[in-house]
Design a protein around this motif. Structure first.
Motif, short mmCIF file in Angstrom:
data_model
loop_
_atom_site.label_atom_id
_atom_site.label_comp_id
_atom_site.label_asym_id
_atom_site.label_seq_id
_atom_site.Cartn_x
_atom_site.Cartn_y
_atom_site.Cartn_z
N PHE A 4 4.77 9.74 -7.85
CA PHE A 4 5.93 9.13 -7.22
C PHE A 4 7.03 8.88 -8.25
N ARG A 5 6.64 8.46 -9.44
CA ARG A 5 7.65 8.24 -10.50
C ARG A 5 8.31 9.56 -10.87
N ALA A 6 7.47 10.62 -11.03
CA ALA A 6 8.00 11.91 -11.48
C ALA A 6 8.89 12.58 -10.43
N SER A 7 8.68 12.24 -9.16
CA SER A 7 9.47 12.89 -8.10
C SER A 7 10.95 12.54 -8.19
N GLY A 8 11.27 11.39 -8.83
CA GLY A 8 12.66 10.98 -8.94
C GLY A 8 13.24 10.45 -7.64
N ARG A 9 12.43 10.38 -6.60
CA ARG A 9 12.92 9.96 -5.29
C ARG A 9 12.87 8.44 -5.09
N PHE A 10 12.08 7.78 -5.93
CA PHE A 10 11.80 6.36 -5.65
C PHE A 10 12.27 5.44 -6.78
N ALA A 11 12.75 4.28 -6.38
CA ALA A 11 13.15 3.28 -7.38
C ALA A 11 11.97 2.42 -7.78
N HIS A 12 10.95 2.39 -6.93
CA HIS A 12 9.86 1.44 -7.18
C HIS A 12 8.62 1.87 -6.40
N ALA A 13 7.45 1.63 -6.97
CA ALA A 13 6.19 1.86 -6.24
C ALA A 13 5.15 0.88 -6.76
N PHE A 14 4.24 0.51 -5.90
CA PHE A 14 3.16 -0.40 -6.32
C PHE A 14 1.99 -0.22 -5.35
N PHE A 15 0.83 -0.78 -5.74
CA PHE A 15 -0.31 -0.73 -4.81
C PHE A 15 -0.79 -2.14 -4.51
N PHE A 16 -1.51 -2.25 -3.41
CA PHE A 16 -2.12 -3.53 -3.06
C PHE A 16 -3.42 -3.27 -2.31
N LYS A 17 -4.19 -4.32 -2.15
CA LYS A 17 -5.50 -4.19 -1.51
C LYS A 17 -5.73 -5.36 -0.59
N ASN A 18 -6.10 -5.10 0.66
CA ASN A 18 -6.46 -6.15 1.61
C ASN A 18 -7.95 -6.02 1.90
N VAL A 19 -8.68 -7.09 1.68
CA VAL A 19 -10.13 -7.05 1.95
C VAL A 19 -10.47 -8.12 2.98
N GLY A 20 -10.90 -7.69 4.16
CA GLY A 20 -11.29 -8.61 5.22
C GLY A 20 -10.14 -8.94 6.17
N VAL A 21 -10.52 -9.33 7.39
CA VAL A 21 -9.53 -9.65 8.43
C VAL A 21 -8.56 -10.73 7.97
N GLY A 22 -9.10 -11.74 7.28
CA GLY A 22 -8.27 -12.86 6.84
C GLY A 22 -7.22 -12.45 5.83
N ALA A 23 -7.40 -11.29 5.22
CA ALA A 23 -6.43 -10.79 4.22
C ALA A 23 -5.54 -9.71 4.81
N GLY A 24 -5.66 -9.47 6.13
CA GLY A 24 -4.78 -8.50 6.78
C GLY A 24 -5.33 -7.10 6.87
N ALA A 25 -6.60 -6.89 6.50
CA ALA A 25 -7.17 -5.53 6.57
C ALA A 25 -7.46 -5.16 8.02
N SER A 26 -7.28 -3.87 8.36
CA SER A 26 -7.69 -3.40 9.68
C SER A 26 -8.88 -2.46 9.58
N GLN A 27 -9.29 -2.12 8.36
CA GLN A 27 -10.44 -1.23 8.15
C GLN A 27 -11.43 -1.92 7.21
N PRO A 28 -12.74 -1.85 7.53
CA PRO A 28 -13.72 -2.54 6.71
C PRO A 28 -14.14 -1.78 5.45
N HIS A 29 -13.76 -0.51 5.33
CA HIS A 29 -14.15 0.32 4.18
C HIS A 29 -13.15 0.07 3.04
N SER A 30 -13.67 -0.22 1.86
CA SER A 30 -12.81 -0.58 0.72
C SER A 30 -11.69 0.43 0.50
N HIS A 31 -10.47 -0.06 0.46
CA HIS A 31 -9.31 0.84 0.29
C HIS A 31 -8.14 0.08 -0.31
N CYS A 32 -7.19 0.83 -0.87
CA CYS A 32 -5.92 0.27 -1.34
C CYS A 32 -4.80 0.94 -0.57
#
Ligand SMILES: [Zn+2]
Length: 417
Positions: free
Chosen positions: A204-232
């Motif tokens: 994403f940085r190399a593409s030159g298309r974006f000013a910013h990128a980041f990742f996040f992780k939600n684990v469990g319904v209480g954290a906003g996850a809709s899938q139970p399989h570990s993901h970011c």
């Protein structure tokens, strides 16, 4: 996926009426806060039961006859096509070391199926926004504010300012096993997931298309996850979010002031020096990272992993990346061991978010130096409290567990994991 794939995908998105983006950022004229209106997110299904019980989260999904996890190997067809994946270097099924694996992207990754992959990236089926050919480079959060402040807008325009929300929203299934989160994964698995996260952010940085990128992780319904399989999830945007830009302004000011008085420590060097000297909020101090509970933590048991040097996350070598992955996994494990069933609102398993705060890729010349010394951090946030009336009315969070108390307890469980 390289730059070429990104562009061709962009065209296919723009040429399809059914996949036209419909999200927009709207500006509140009083608070000058941006809100993302994204009705497409409403359509996303949840694999959790309404009572919060996770379907298949505690048992391998293949034993659960009526449940198909979209993030498990063999079910790749239930998601959008693979953009990148971590796969064994040769045809052997598994390896014991990170060097036994490579990150495949573009055409090498799109046919990846079955248990051979160890982490897999693909576009979010219900993205907050998508790429578009319409003027992504011209988007600027500051322009609507400038127009409002200048008084040049007519009454019918001034209260209804918006900009199209365009960008890229991907998911990384960060293990091929049906596990809940980093605390249940091995150190090797978490390390491989970090390779893929870094690879996507590099693209994403190399593409030159974006000013910013980041990742996040939600684990469990209480954290906003809709899938139970570990993901970011990864979000790349042509705009730098306000919170990040605000931090950048503070760092630029700090740099200017410290030069004026001849101080040598940069903002984070000085902050870490102060925290380590005090010691009460430090959970663990490693060679390259410090894990601590910030002095003004907004949430109970909020932890931050801060690097000791200024290097961008995208440029970490494999040793540093593994060290970060190990620290993140051990922090989650310490959190789970220390607090599951220990606080009144906590239930086992504990729900939590992990959020990366990343430096912008593109800034105007006033902030170039601040962007160079802006350190990428990971924040771990257990889902223990909800915003209530006071927080909504005042904008001030109430934290019922002091960071000193949290760090003291976490230290007891750090290293015993
Ligand atoms: Zn699964």
């Amino acid at each position: 996926m390289g730059v070429g794939e990104l562009k061709s995908e962009e065209s296919s998105v723009a040429s399809s009426e059914t996949r036209a983006y419909d999200s927009e950022f709207r500006l509140d004229p009083l608070t000058e806060r941006w809100v993302l209106i994204a009705e497409g997110r409403n359509e996303r299904p949840s694999d959790f039961e309404t009572d919060g019980v996770e379907r298949g989260a505690r048992e391998p999904c293949e034993r659960d006859a009526d449940y198909q996890c979209a993030f498990c190997p063999g079910n790749e067809g239930l998601t959008t096509p693979t953009t990148a994946a971590v796969i064994p270097r040769d045809s052997c099924a598994n390896g014991d070391y990170p060097s036994d694996y490579v990150v495949a992207s573009g055409g090498d990754a799109c046919g990846v199926q079955g248990p051979s992959w160890r982490a897999r990236a693909f576009e979010n089926k219900y993205p907050a926004f998508r790429l578009s050919e319409r003027g992504a480079d011209a988007l600027d959060f500051s322009e609507p504010r400038r127009r409002f402040r200048s008084g040049e807008l007519s009454p019918s325009e001034r209260f209804f300012q918006k900009i199209d929300a365009v960008g890229r929203h991907e998911v990384v299934a960060d293990t091929n096993r049906h596990l809940r989160g980093w605390g249940e994964m091995t150190a090797l698995e978490v390390g491989l997931a970090f390779r893929l996260l870094q690879s996507r952010l590099r693209d994403f940085r190399a593409s030159g298309r974006f000013a910013h990128a980041f990742f996040f992780k939600n684990v469990g319904v209480g954290a906003g996850a809709s899938q139970p399989h570990s993901h970011c999830q990864i979000v790349a945007s042509p705009l730098t979010p306000d919170d990040v830009h605000f931090q950048l302004e503070r760092v630029a000011l700090y740099e200017k002031n410290r030069r004026a008085v001849g101080e040598t420590d940069s903002f984070w060097d000085a902050l870490l020096r102060a925290e380590l000297a005090d010691g009460r909020r430090v959970v663990a101090a490693m060679e390259e990272f410090v894990l601590y509970c910030p002095y003004a933590s907004r949430f109970p048991i909020q932890m931050e992993i801060c690097p000791r040097s200024d290097e961008p996350f995208e440029d970490y070598d494999s040793n540093k990346l593994d060290a970060l992955a190990r620290t993140a996994r051990n922090a989650v494990l310490a959190l789970q061991r220390a607090y599951e069933k220990q606080v009144p609102t906590a239930t086992a398993p504990l729900d939590y978010n992990v959020v990366m705060t990343n430096a912008p890729y593109r800034v105007n010349s006033d902030f170039e130096e601040a962007a160079r010394v802006f350190r990428p951090r990971l924040t771990i946030l257990p889902s223990l409290v909800k915003k209530a009336g006071y927080e909504h009315g005042s904008g001030i969070d109430i934290n019922p567990i002091s960071p000193e108390t949290a760090a003291s307890r976490l230290r007891k469980f750090w290293g015993n994991v």
